[in-house]
Design a protein around this motif. Structure first.
Motif, PDB file in Angstrom:
ATOM      1  N   THR A  68       0.770  -0.949   0.067  1.00 55.78           N
ATOM      2  CA  THR A  68      -0.044   0.135  -0.036  1.00 55.78           C
ATOM      3  C   THR A  68       1.081   1.303  -0.082  1.00 55.78           C
ATOM      4  O   THR A  68       0.542   2.356   0.294  1.00 55.78           O
ATOM      5  CB  THR A  68      -0.931   0.033   1.094  1.00 55.78           C
ATOM      6  OG1 THR A  68      -0.227   0.077   2.288  1.00 55.78           O
ATOM      7  CG2 THR A  68      -1.841  -1.147   1.725  1.00 55.78           C
TER       8      THR A  68
ATOM      9  N   CYS B 262       2.551   2.530   2.141  1.00 59.93           N
ATOM     10  CA  CYS B 262       2.326   3.227   3.513  1.00 59.93           C
ATOM     11  C   CYS B 262       3.503   3.598   4.175  1.00 59.93           C
ATOM     12  O   CYS B 262       3.496   4.301   5.328  1.00 59.93           O
ATOM     13  CB  CYS B 262       1.254   2.163   4.281  1.00 59.93           C
ATOM     14  SG  CYS B 262       2.481   0.902   5.054  1.00 59.93           S
TER      15      CYS B 262
ATOM     16  N   LEU C 157      10.318  -0.110   0.732  1.00 60.93           N
ATOM     17  CA  LEU C 157       9.450   0.238  -0.427  1.00 60.93           C
ATOM     18  C   LEU C 157       9.942   0.836  -1.573  1.00 60.93           C
ATOM     19  O   LEU C 157       9.389   0.529  -2.867  1.00 60.93           O
ATOM     20  CB  LEU C 157       8.657   1.484   0.347  1.00 60.93           C
ATOM     21  CG  LEU C 157       7.848   2.336  -0.598  1.00 60.93           C
ATOM     22  CD1 LEU C 157       6.678   1.254  -1.112  1.00 60.93           C
ATOM     23  CD2 LEU C 157       6.903   3.466   0.285  1.00 60.93           C
TER      24      LEU C 157
HETATM   25  S1  SF4 Z   1       5.790  -3.293   2.317  1.00 61.95           S
HETATM   26 FE1  SF4 Z   1       6.117  -1.248   3.459  1.00 61.95          FE
HETATM   27  S2  SF4 Z   1       5.213   0.146   2.333  1.00 61.95           S
HETATM   28 FE2  SF4 Z   1       4.396  -1.400   1.512  1.00 61.95          FE
HETATM   29  S3  SF4 Z   1       2.442  -2.131   2.582  1.00 61.95           S
HETATM   30 FE3  SF4 Z   1       4.179  -3.331   3.705  1.00 61.95          FE
HETATM   31  S4  SF4 Z   1       4.653  -1.708   5.170  1.00 61.95           S
HETATM   32 FE4  SF4 Z   1       3.644  -0.578   3.850  1.00 61.95          FE
END
Ligand code: SF4
Ligand code: SF4
Lengths: 442, 259
Positions: free
Chosen positions: A377, A379, A393
């Motif tokens: 997401t 996030c 990310l």
């Molecule tokens: S990988 Fe990181 S940015 Fe992607 S949903 Fe999981 S916590 Fe959030």
């Protein structure tokens, strides 16, 4: 005088250093397979960030008990390694506790602190072992933690117990000799606050046996450290070194800002205005850029450094909304996959005289699947959670860029959304001309 | 109620103090439009000189960028930047954290430099300047919890502006088990809003909604139209629409404010 122990010691030392340096150079070479990225800005802020995160372990406070135990092990590691200076000097010169006569009472204080730290480290490490293996902490149970990663974590903890025990045994035997053996080597240098409690163990021993115990513990301890040094490369424990460059070079921008793809900017400018100078720039640029990342070569150097730094703690994964809700995505796995692929590529280069021979494998699909990538997401919970300033990310986004821009392989609903933006200026199938209709409902 | 587009305003020989960037959700989604209207009412009450771009406002490009389509993102961004720069815009207020983040952090690399403000920050400013006043009472003693939008909180470190508003409403602010830097995502970001989720145990929005329900707050406040939509779906799923309302801070302040 007998120089054989000195020679053996010198041999062990150079052997260990040689392999250590070789491994570090390999890591350096592999990281440099990545795309250059400029992080030479804001020196001051970078030093502050490194001091806070790497030295100060600022993010470890999030979990206070574990954070404290980790701090003890870390401080213990640094402080007890001061003793290493003396051990190395003794090893080369064939002396025994060479600094004691010079430092006097301060030596007593130093050794005392080392012992107390060694004891605290021992306790912390035992708690860590129990937590990892008995308490079923969720973040140690994800699928990517099976096999080597789990063993690796335990090996390090056992090694730590062994080293600390050898250190204390060595001191206990030494102290017994200081008390019971009147000679010029084992002179009394202090109180040994922890190991004095082990001294009665030797009460029925011959002097020669205690000397033997002391020497054996001394040798095993230092050889153990040499092995540990070389084990780092194969282990998540590389973070004790790489935490420093990694936090120094980590992202200083707002987490929400994703990187801007320059190569795309040039093409878009050209499309919007064929007369712009980027047209000239671009046509002179013969190699065609690959958009996004499908393998480690397409990632930047910091992302590759991130992968070697990751200590597999899973703080990222335990905050990841996708992972929490049972999706396959695990940001820790993204980092481990990247590192494992980079290692694979590195070995390939070693075996082919310094050149990479295409092996039909890639980071995408062979290790990281599209299903994982599309569950994110964006996030930033993983980035926020990482105590080492790692950014999983950015790798996810780079791989999505490859899927979308090079392979047109987005899920169909995503394609619909993008078509809508392209045609209507909104992700939904509404006409941009109707964008102000809400005003009529006021 | 007065809503002028920038071109209308210019033809009247005026230039606005701020541009209200409405965003796609705020323009088209039934639920999110209510947030847009509430914020416009606040702007009118406070007599702020503002304009919207109307049909000259394109998608900021956030979902395209996060889906990996940098081409589409940059085309959108550059088109929007042409419009904004053409009108010589300096200050933009938006009620969508995704637009906020993109305009603030990602447009400068493409030649768009603006002072971008989230509407919770702007409302705070209006209250501080006495442009609007909260008439206490209606929320007094009520429990309100705040869901941090990822693109407002973690992404841009804005945690306090929305919380200050809740305190000004005289309500009792209760926090969810994960909040602020560690707040859990509603599940909409990164273009997830527009697709089915991958196989798993539960949808992200339902997990987050149950955290909100656990607080036993009667109102879940947020500052993002997408979070609002996701949490509303969650509340419907748990059939708790009567006990809990998902509200934007603009709506809450609008209810409690006078000139
Ligand atoms: S990988 Fe990181 S940015 Fe992607 S949903 Fe999981 S916590 Fe959030
Ligand atoms: S990325 Fe960071 S938080 Fe995640 S496992 Fe690695 S070190 Fe831990």
């Amino acid at each position: 005088m007998n120089y054989i122990p000195n020679l053996i010691f010198a041999f062990c030392f150079f052997f260990a250093t040689f392999f250590f340096v070789r491994n570090i150079r390999k890591i350096y070479r592999n990281i440099n397979l990545g795309i250059p990225i400029n992080r030479s800005d804001n020196n001051k802020q970078r030093w502050i960030q490194m001091t806070k995160m790497a030295f100060g372990q600022s993010k470890m406070i999030d979990k206070p008990i574990v954070g404290l135990l980790h701090l003890i092990v870390y401080l213990g590691f640094i402080i007890i390694n001061i003793e290493l200076l003396e051990i190395l000097t003794d090893g080369f010169l064939g002396t025994h506790r060479v600094f004691a006569p010079y430092l006097g009472g301060f030596y007593n204080f130093l050794i005392g602190s080392f012992e107390i730290f060694a004891f605290l480290v021992l306790i912390s490490v035992i708690i860590f072992l129990v937590r990892r293996n008995v308490l079923n902490t969720r973040r140690f149970l994800n699928p990517e933690m099976k096999g080597w990663p789990k063993n690796d974590a335990n090996i390090i903890l056992y090694a730590e117990i062994l080293l600390m025990s050898l250190f204390l045994t060595m001191n206990a035997a030494d102290y017994w000799l200081q008390l019971n053996y009147d000679n010029s080597i084992y002179i009394n240098v202090g109180y040994f606050p922890i190991s004095q409690f082990l001294v009665p163990l030797f009460d029925n021993f011959e002097i020669s046996s205690v000397v033997f115990v002391e020497r054996t513990a001394w040798w095993l301890h230092i050889i153990g450290i040499f092995i540990f040094l070389n084990y780092l490369y194969y282990s998540k424990h590389l973070h004790i070194l790489l935490a420093f460059p990694n936090t120094y070079f980590s992202n200083l921008n707002s987490l929400g800002k994703l990187s801007n793809l320059k190569s795309v900017t040039n093409e878009v400018k050209m499309m919007m205005d064929p007369n712009s100078d980027s047209f000239a720039q671009n046509s002179s640029n013969t190699d065609i850029d690959k958009f996004g990342a499908s393998d480690v070569f397409d990632l930047n150097k910091i992302q590759l450094l991130n992968s070697y730094t990751c200590t597999e703690c899973g703080r990222c994964t335990s905050e990841c909304p996708a992972n929490i809700t049972g999706k396959k995505l695990s940001p820790r796995k993204i980092m481990m996959d990247t590192r494992d692929r980079l290692e694979e590529v590195g070995k390939n280069i070693d075996n082919n005289n310094g050149n990479f021979k295409p092996d039909g494998n890639e980071l995408l699909n062979n290790r990281i699947t599209a299903e994982e990538l599309w569950a994110c997401t964006s996030c930033n919970a993983c980035v926020q959670a990482c105590p080492l300033g790692i950014d999983p990310l950015s790798i996810i986004i780079d791989m999505r860029r490859y899927l979308v821009m090079e392979k047109s392989a987005a899920p169909s609903e995503i394609n619909n959304m993008m078509n809508n933006i392209e045609n209507n200026g909104a992700p939904w199938p509404f006409n941009q001309m109707d964008k102000l209709n809400w005003k009529n409902e006021l | 109620m007065k809503v002028l587009t920038i071109s209308e305003m210019i033809s009247l020989g005026k230039s606005p103090e701020i541009i209200f960037w409405v965003g796609c959700a705020g323009s088209f989604d039934e639920r999110a439009k209510k947030i847009t209207k509430a914020f416009v009412e606040i702007l009118n009450k406070a007599q702020v000189s503002f304009a919207v771009l109307g049909n000259e406002e394109g998608c900021s490009g956030d979902p395209a960028k996060r889906a990996g389509n940098e081409f589409l993102f940059q085309m959108q961004a550059m088109t929007n930047i042409q419009v904004l720069n053409g009108y010589n815009i300096k200050k933009i207020v938006t009620s969508c954290p995704h637009c906020f983040n993109t305009l603030k952090n990602e447009y400068p690399d493409l030649g768009g430099n603006y002072d971008v403000i989230h509407h919770t920050q702007f409302i705070n400013y209006l209250i501080k300047e006495n442009k609007i006043t909260i008439v206490g009472g209606s929320f007094k003693g009520k429990k309100i919890t705040f869901h941090d939008p990822c693109y407002l909180g973690r992404a841009n470190n804005i945690f306090e502006a929305p919380r200050e508003l809740i305190k000004k409403l005289d309500a009792e602010l209760v926090e969810m088990k994960s909040c602020k830097e560690k707040a859990m995502c509603c599940g909409a970001g990164g273009a997830q809003m527009f697709k089915e989720s991958e196989p798993g145990n539960i949808d992200v929005n339902l997990e987050r909604t149950s955290q909100a329900i656990e607080t036993s707050a009667g109102i879940v406040a947020s500052g993002c139209p997408f979070c609002n939509i996701m949490l509303n779906d969650g509340i419907k799923h748990y059939e708790s629409e009567n006990e809990i309302k998902i509200m934007d801070l603009a709506e809450l302040v609008n209810q409690a404010s006078k000139i």
